[in-house]
Design an enzyme around this catalytic site. Sequence first.
Site, mmCIF file in Angstrom:
data_model
loop_
_atom_site.group_PDB
_atom_site.id
_atom_site.type_symbol
_atom_site.label_atom_id
_atom_site.label_comp_id
_atom_site.label_asym_id
_atom_site.label_seq_id
_atom_site.Cartn_x
_atom_site.Cartn_y
_atom_site.Cartn_z
ATOM 1 N N ASP A 666 0.860 -1.186 0.000
ATOM 2 C CA ASP A 666 0.000 0.000 0.000
ATOM 3 C C ASP A 666 0.895 1.234 0.000
ATOM 4 O OD1 ASP A 666 -1.824 2.023 0.414
ATOM 5 O OD2 ASP A 666 -2.873 1.034 2.052
ATOM 6 N N HIS A 701 -4.026 -0.207 -1.451
ATOM 7 C CA HIS A 701 -5.018 0.431 -0.588
ATOM 8 C C HIS A 701 -6.416 -0.139 -0.796
ATOM 9 C CE1 HIS A 701 -5.826 3.508 2.313
ATOM 10 N NE2 HIS A 701 -6.778 4.046 1.575
#
Length: 731
Positions: A666, A701
């Site tokens: 992420d 994400h």
Amino acid sequence: MRTALFAFASVLALTACSQPAAETEAPAETQAAASGILAPTYPESRTVDQVDVYASAAEGEVAVSDPYRWLEQDVRVSEDVANWVEAQTETTTAYLDQLPGRERIAERLAELWNYERYGLPTSRETTDGLRYFFSRNDGLQDQSVFMVQDGLNGEARALIDPNDWAADGTTALAGTVPSPDGATLAYLIADGGSDWRSIRVMDVETGEQLGDEIEWVKFSPLSWAKDGSGFYYSRYPAPEEGEAFTALNLNQAIYFHELGTDQIEDVQIMADPDAPDVGWRGSVSDDGRYLVITSSTGTDGNGVHILDLEAEGAAPVEIFEGFGNNHSYVGNQDETFFFQTDLGAPNGRIVSVSLSDPAVLSDVVAEGDGPITGADHVGGHLIVETMRDVASAVSVYTPDGDFVREVELPGLGVASGFGGSPERSETFYAYESLNQPAALYRYDVETGESEVFRAPDLTFNPDDYVVSQTFYDSTGGAQIPMFVAHHRDVDPNGVRPTLIYGYGGFAITRRPDFDVRRLQWMEMGGVYAIANLRGGSAYGRDWHDAGRLANKQNVFDDFINAGHALIDMGWTSPDHLAIHGRSNGGLLVGAVANQAPDLFAAALPAVGVMDMLRFNQFTAGRFWVDDYGSPQDPEMFDVLYGYSPYHNIPQTGEYPATLITTADTDDRVVPGHSFKYAAALQAAQTGDAPTLIRIETRAGHGAGTPVSKLIEEAADRWAFIAYHTGLEIED
């Protein structure tokens, strides 16, 4: 057409640490008293003597310890962090493997997820008629396939199948934009969940790759020139080696790429080297003559310039200056432009402005009681989307602002789409609700006729589920709307396992849309609630302002009060109540679990912003200062330090069972946030409830995550909170 404005998220730093990771053998696991579930024994998380001094408005200077700073390092670079991740994964997996019903949850979720899904069509006018582009997923494909079809009744064929790109399904199609004549397709690729995008181009008829390759694109629209000779996009300079996923995103610029040329030859259209924190994005107007340029330094507020592409040597005309308000391009008729703006209208309005007199704004659709969420210029009309107590409402107007009609929607839910051409009356929209997956509708803006275009065949009956809305009191007399959904056979009995989802930031409102994972929680017998907290935009800009900067505590109060409201309504009790949030919502869950640990049995903070003193140091984190404030501002330091989840873990001995989730790649909210929070929680005196961290590999994400990984993660979450809220599951 509307100009995209991006809500960005945070990443932490790559920080070197000279001390090697400790290699210690964990003590033997202990037997949990009544359940037969073995309690976890945590890997050792070494500490470092890192202290930072901040300026405080209240106390002058404050020294803040950061003992887990070394966990900010990129797992792809640091062997120490990679070893820590491996040890934590072994601990978490060993615990989750014991939980009753986990495999059955995954099996049933796969059954529920296995239905055909389509994305909203985009059309282009070719010499032979309309050509439609859309995505399709047969049910359990990791990535949706991008399709093309000539005419409404033509045969669809696959144009791009991202499932062939990576064995683990983590390379995703992240955007598609057909050329104006529908002959060429530019598309964006995301690898491993990263926010970085690569652009490629193909011939639609043959599927042949044209050889164009563009890298280092992020937070960018892609917009074709009218003649199809190339397209406009935004990119950042190539990062230094080893810093692609951690360095600050600065010096974004708009470029024009001519087809068949190398990226190095792309022409820079707009940049400001003297203001490296300003981001630039450009979209070609519907008539192809103008480039609408937006600029911003954060997530709230943007400027707008318009560049005449047909006037040689023309300079951009400033329409909206500064970054104090939000403005989005809706469409234009020659030199008259329509914008959605919150300037002088917290709920938004649609205005017209002429290039010959850009200082004069004229109301077309005035501000109303509900906030405007979007607008489009289709078939010579304006389609305006608003929220009424969070649910969707859609109205049609003439370009002069005369009301034509309201679009009839099936119920209390979310409508989206409505894009199209000013020259054609056809548009498409999707409608969904908490108990109803998205169905696609074709709408004729001229006649007002709406017809089903695609509707899924389901393995469940939406009528088996009840969706209602309630309002509850919170700080300062605010009335907070909340959706409550459950199976029709489930009634309030004071001990129902209940999950509350919240976000509360960046003017983002969590709508009552469909997610098959939520439906499974309800099918299992759980109650699902969405609290529409301040900090979102449920009631316009004022609602957003009431939950950001120094008002952030209102968001936490709203979420805590959602729990009390569900208890007062007779649904549940603290022993059966869980909370969940992602990103800014992960911050929400972390802060609320710290502030009211005895109110919840379980907490699911996902990809959260957990260190509020360092969020703005890396990648896109600097953009969030608009919502959070800067920790370098003495007054805001006091606010941020007062609720930062990493810095405020209570030594209560009574803390919710916590399953932190993040992804090792992420690069928006980097995993260092969750790593540090997990290490601090495991070291604190928080009682017997487990504190675990689930770390997904090659996932970012959230966007582009393969369906198989989503199912695995949901099964782990549901098994965890089911066990800790008393929801019984048959194995």
